[in-house]
Motif scaffolding. Sequence first.
Motif, PDB file in Angstrom:
ATOM      1  N   GLN A   1      32.476 -40.900 -80.364  1.00 34.72           N
ATOM      2  CA  GLN A   1      32.014 -40.792 -78.980  1.00 34.72           C
ATOM      3  C   GLN A   1      33.169 -40.514 -78.030  1.00 34.72           C
ATOM      4  N   ALA A   2      34.354 -41.015 -78.360  1.00 33.99           N
ATOM      5  CA  ALA A   2      35.542 -40.792 -77.540  1.00 33.99           C
ATOM      6  C   ALA A   2      36.245 -39.490 -77.922  1.00 33.99           C
ATOM      7  N   ILE A   3      35.614 -38.722 -78.785  1.00 35.27           N
ATOM      8  CA  ILE A   3      36.133 -37.430 -79.261  1.00 35.27           C
ATOM      9  C   ILE A   3      37.501 -37.600 -79.931  1.00 35.27           C
ATOM     10  N   ASN A   4      37.654 -38.650 -80.652  1.00 34.87           N
ATOM     11  CA  ASN A   4      38.844 -38.869 -81.464  1.00 34.87           C
ATOM     12  C   ASN A   4      38.427 -38.641 -82.922  1.00 34.87           C
ATOM     13  N   ILE A   5      38.424 -37.379 -83.327  1.00 33.28           N
ATOM     14  CA  ILE A   5      37.904 -36.985 -84.631  1.00 33.28           C
ATOM     15  C   ILE A   5      38.726 -37.585 -85.772  1.00 33.28           C
ATOM     16  N   PHE A   6      40.038 -37.627 -85.627  1.00 32.69           N
ATOM     17  CA  PHE A   6      40.911 -38.153 -86.688  1.00 32.69           C
ATOM     18  C   PHE A   6      40.570 -39.609 -87.006  1.00 32.69           C
ATOM     19  N   MET A   7      40.551 -40.460 -85.986  1.00 28.10           N
ATOM     20  CA  MET A   7      40.255 -41.880 -86.220  1.00 28.10           C
ATOM     21  C   MET A   7      38.808 -42.086 -86.647  1.00 28.10           C
ATOM     22  N   GLY A   8      37.912 -41.281 -86.097  1.00 26.93           N
ATOM     23  CA  GLY A   8      36.503 -41.381 -86.492  1.00 26.93           C
ATOM     24  C   GLY A   8      36.314 -41.059 -87.955  1.00 26.93           C
ATOM     25  N   THR A   9      37.022 -40.036 -88.422  1.00 26.43           N
ATOM     26  CA  THR A   9      36.927 -39.649 -89.832  1.00 26.43           C
ATOM     27  C   THR A   9      37.516 -40.719 -90.738  1.00 26.43           C
ATOM     28  N   ILE A  10      38.670 -41.249 -90.371  1.00 22.62           N
ATOM     29  CA  ILE A  10      39.282 -42.321 -91.170  1.00 22.62           C
ATOM     30  C   ILE A  10      38.343 -43.525 -91.243  1.00 22.62           C
ATOM     31  N   SER A  11      37.752 -43.879 -90.120  1.00 19.62           N
ATOM     32  CA  SER A  11      36.851 -45.034 -90.091  1.00 19.62           C
ATOM     33  C   SER A  11      35.592 -44.783 -90.911  1.00 19.62           C
ATOM     34  N   LEU A  12      35.050 -43.580 -90.824  1.00 20.49           N
ATOM     35  CA  LEU A  12      33.840 -43.263 -91.582  1.00 20.49           C
ATOM     36  C   LEU A  12      34.115 -43.250 -93.085  1.00 20.49           C
ATOM     37  N   VAL A  13      35.222 -42.653 -93.496  1.00 20.47           N
ATOM     38  CA  VAL A  13      35.593 -42.639 -94.915  1.00 20.47           C
ATOM     39  C   VAL A  13      35.850 -44.068 -95.397  1.00 20.47           C
ATOM     40  N   SER A  14      36.503 -44.875 -94.576  1.00 24.61           N
ATOM     41  CA  SER A  14      36.753 -46.273 -94.951  1.00 24.61           C
ATOM     42  C   SER A  14      35.445 -47.031 -95.124  1.00 24.61           C
TER      43      SER A  14
END
Length: 105
Positions: free
Chosen positions: A44-57
């Motif tokens: 939602q904050a358009i932080n794709i890198f952290m969003g991807t890491i969190s989703l994969v985790s």
Amino acid sequence: MGYKRDTGIAISEDVITKIHGGTSAIGFMTLLGVPLLLAILQFQAINIFMGTISLVSFIVAFAFFCFFIMGEKEKFANTVLRYGGLWQRLVLLSCYIPLFIWCLK
């Protein structure tokens, strides 16, 4: 049968084991939601890198959690899934990785 130290009242070990198992399952399921919620917030904050890491985790932690649950079944007693402590630790590691990376930023 065990005894409560303060009162000397007998407590069944089976009851204590059920309470421990139930509360730890609730705790692990709650902790499992942290990477998913963090992924949603980061996307939602358009932080794709952290969003991807969190989703994969989250996905990895969920898989490890499933391995832990499956390992407690008799059907999987003679497989690598029987190592419940390993799967619990890997769930914890997977849940804390996005938090650790988020704190470094």
